[in-house]
Enzyme design. Structure first.
Site, short mmCIF file in Angstrom:
data_model
loop_
_atom_site.label_atom_id
_atom_site.label_comp_id
_atom_site.label_asym_id
_atom_site.label_seq_id
_atom_site.Cartn_x
_atom_site.Cartn_y
_atom_site.Cartn_z
CE LYS A 102 -9.33 39.36 67.08
NZ LYS A 102 -8.54 38.25 67.04
NE ARG A 127 -4.14 36.53 85.03
CZ ARG A 127 -3.08 35.98 84.36
NH1 ARG A 127 -2.25 36.83 83.27
NH2 ARG A 127 -3.00 35.00 84.50
CG HIS A 178 -13.95 21.01 45.72
ND1 HIS A 178 -13.85 20.19 44.86
CD2 HIS A 178 -13.00 21.95 45.55
CE1 HIS A 178 -13.01 20.52 43.79
NE2 HIS A 178 -12.54 21.65 44.28
CD GLU A 216 -6.59 36.88 64.07
OE1 GLU A 216 -6.40 35.73 64.22
OE2 GLU A 216 -6.86 38.06 64.98
CD GLU A 274 -11.43 36.75 69.73
OE1 GLU A 274 -11.17 36.11 70.72
OE2 GLU A 274 -10.69 37.11 68.91
CG ASN A 295 -4.10 31.96 87.01
OD1 ASN A 295 -4.95 31.06 86.62
ND2 ASN A 295 -3.25 32.27 86.46
N GLY A 296 -5.08 28.44 87.86
CA GLY A 296 -4.37 27.30 87.32
C GLY A 296 -5.27 26.12 87.53
C1 AGP Z 1 -7.44 36.13 69.80
O1 AGP Z 1 -8.25 37.10 69.45
C2 AGP Z 1 -7.78 35.01 71.18
N1 AGP Z 1 -7.85 36.12 72.18
C3 AGP Z 1 -7.25 33.96 71.43
O2 AGP Z 1 -7.33 33.19 70.20
C4 AGP Z 1 -5.71 34.03 71.58
O3 AGP Z 1 -5.18 34.51 70.30
C5 AGP Z 1 -4.83 32.74 71.99
O4 AGP Z 1 -5.48 32.31 73.25
C6 AGP Z 1 -3.49 32.60 72.17
O5 AGP Z 1 -3.08 33.53 73.18
P1 AGP Z 1 -1.77 33.81 73.29
O6 AGP Z 1 -1.22 34.78 72.08
O7 AGP Z 1 -1.38 34.79 74.58
O8 AGP Z 1 -0.84 32.71 73.46
#
Ligand code: AGP
Length: 606
Positions: free
Chosen positions: A483, A27, A502, A479, A486, A99-100
């Protein structure tokens, strides 16, 4: 986002807090800290860095010895990762973890400064700690209620008061919080994996419910101090599900869990060979009436939505508007009565997606959430919810969640197409039957790991890559690009293959590899033409295609061939090599695969 934990019982509190935090590092992990009652004083240990750094620090400073305390693992929002900005925050009387985001922290801070308070950190959290101190009158519950009346934003708070060394308080709004119930011991945590080692029983805490925990009891109050009776939940996950199971990284484990995850998600929603969404309340009658469908999410979940757009529009012939949640919520979307808003989220806690859901609901749309975490905020906010059964996804990079999301959306597409009379029952059964076989095809596709490793070795030194495709292949390539970016920190961009000429093709040289996805039979020839265009400009080309594709030598430098299913279902198969290429590239580059820099598993802040 961050992870918060708390413990009160007979065990060594520090050991329990560190263990629990280790299950929440996904987290956020740029700093960590704990506050433990030791001889009736609050002892705080915190540091920038990983949990291991905190443990090392305590080895030097001396480990707090006590049986009640709170802990935190941070993903920085206000204030850079540093010792002083680490949680817990407070003073000798009060200590908190959070958290927040407290959105009005500046005005509160200004007020407290005028009242003579000093501040050491740049965090919004410290403001809450000092406000608790300001209102503290010897009664923790009254104090908390006064503070809740003033703070705005999102929070899951763990709070301890020096005058009450046998108890923990906790409260949440928009950020997740559970209370674990053990034998003569109780816990707070942001998520279930943190407590699984100790208990499977827990309460889901709702907005502004205030929890008081001692070793003997858990009491939950509303803000008028009425005691709330709640139903105890029981976690069904086994501990292994939250551990690596022999794989080097959670990501690789979760890639390999995809066959089972897809099966566990699809099979329970098929009855007599037809889609069955009855558990959600999404009836055929409702589906018939929708004029248009919105699919709103973030990141990988949004990419799953993109795949579903092509599928739903192709077979159900209803408009599907896919949007990034952080855009949707601020563009005054043309959504309302008669529309269906589908939000997709693995964690069910993504702030932008939750906000988009609330907006869609407010504007009159029916709302349907596709989430992986039971009882998550998004699940509880939506009119209808379908849980994907992927089990806990720990790695920050989403893989099995993507697969189960597109699998569930396929089933939805078949259901809505049938409901609208665009496909016959026989055609629907055929689609469903093929979808039910996808887990076996994914299993077979996992055999391509060696060629994916070899491909990764060729890509790992690139500065930038292009992912190209057309139609569903283009949606999937987004996607693949995310991947790689990140977890290997290599820049890449997904591009519609037909659009390259283009402008963007000017980037292509032999220093820019291109990964081309070509699984859609009606578009393959055109994609091959685009591949030749980039090849002619020196690009090293990796082609991901079906096993029967007849392609002349030299078109691609590397070909990853996949088992073939109905082309509409190919993204569920073709995602696997793209995930594995990203994984092995990250490993070869020595990156932290499961906890990439700057990221967190679920972004519960804007
Ligand atoms: C994806 O590999 C990332 N970890 C991130 O884009 C993630 O998909 C996005 O933050 C959405 O998270 P969620 O599905 O928990 O809402």
């Amino acid at each position: 986002m961050c992870g918060i934990v708390g413990y009160v019982g007979k065990k060594d509190c520090t050991d329990v807090l560190i263990d629990a935090l280790s299950k929440l590092e996904y987290r956020g992990y740029d700093s960590a800290g704990i506050a433990v009652f030791e001889k009736n004083a609050i002892k705080v240990e915190k540091t920038k860095g990983r949990l291991k750094d905190l443990v090392d620090k305590m080895a030097e400073d001396g480990k707090p010895a006590g049986h009640c305390g709170i802990g935190h693992t941070r993903w920085a929002t206000h204030g850079e990762p540093s010792d002083i900005n680490s949680h817990p925050h407070g003073n000798k009387r009060i200590s908190i973890v959070h958290n927040g985001i407290i959105e009005n922290y500046k005005e509160i801070k200004d007020f407290l400064i005028k009242e003579g308070y000093g501040f050491e950190s740049e965090t919004d959290t410290e403001t809450v700690a000092k406000l608790l101190d300001y209102y503290y009158d010897g009664n923790p519950l009254d104090t908390i209620i006064k503070v809740l009346a003033e703070i705005e934003g999102s929070y899951a708070l763990g709070i301890i008061f020096r005058d009450f060394p046998d108890r923990i308080y906790a409260v949440r709004k928009d950020s997740p919080l559970i209370v674990g119930v053990g034998e003569q011991e109780n816990f707070i945590a942001s998520d279930v994996p943190a407590i699984l080692k100790y208990t499977r029983d827990y309460y889901l805490i709702e907005q502004d419910e205030i929890c008081e925990l001692t070793a003997e009891h858990v009491r939950i109050y509303d803000t008028r101090k009425n005691v709330i009776e709640k139903e105890l939940q029981t976690a069904t996950w086994d501990i292994d599900a939250a551990e690596k199971g022999g794989y080097e990284h959670f990501m690789l484990k979760e890639i390999h869990e995809q066959p089972k995850a897809v099966k566990m998600t699809v099979s329970p929603r098929v009855k007599n060979g037809m889609p069955d969404f009855s558990e959600t309340g999404l009836t055929v009658e409702k589906l018939k009436q929708y004029h248009q469908i919105f699919v709103v999410a973030c990141g990988t979940a949004m990419h799953a939505g993109l795949v579903s757009k092509y599928v739903i529009e192709k077979i159900a012939r209803i408009p599907v508007i896919v949007d990034i949640a952080s855009e949707f919520r601020y563009r005054e979307p043309l959504i309302g009565e008669g529309d269906l808003l589908i939000v997709i989220s693995q964690s069910g806690e993504t702030a932008d997606t939750l906000a988009a859901l609330k907006l869609g609901k407010q504007l009159g749309a029916d709302t349907f959430a596709l989430v992986n975490v039971v009882g998550s905020s998004i699940a509880r906010e939506a009119d209808m919810v379908l849980y994907t059964n992927a089990g806990p996804e720990i790695s920050v990079a989403s893989t099995k969640a993507y697969s189960v999301q597109i699998a569930a959306m396929y089933l939805f597409a078949f259901e809505v197409a049938y409901a609208k009379g665009k496909i016959t029952e026989e055609e629907c059964r055929k689609y469903v039957s093929e979808l039910m076989e996808i887990p076996d095809y994914i299993e077979k596709t996992l055999e391509c790991k060696t060629i994916c490793q070899q491909t990764a070795a060729k890509l790992m030194n690139a500065d930038s890559l292009l992912y190209i495709g057309r139609g569903l292949d283009y949606a999937l390539s987004m996607e693949g690009s995310l991947k790689l970016k990140e977890i290997s920190y290599i820049h890449s961009e997904s591009y519609a293959a037909g659009e390259l000429k283009h402008g963007t093709i000017s980037l292509v040289t032999k220093q820019m590899p291109v990964i081309a996805v070509a699984t859609q039979k009606g578009l393959i020839e055109k994609t091959i033409s685009n591949i030749k265009e980039v090849k002619a400009r020196g690009a090293m080309v990796v082609l991901v295609c079906g096993e029967t594709l007849d392609i002349e030598d030299g078109v691609a430098d590397c070909i990853i061939r996949l088992p073939e299913v109905d082309e509409i279902l190919m993204p569920a198969i073709a995602a696997v090599p793209l995930q594995l290429i990203a994984y092995y590239t990250s490993v070869l580059k020595g990156c932290d695969v499961d906890k990439p820099r700057n990221l967190a598993k679920s972004v519960t802040v804007e």
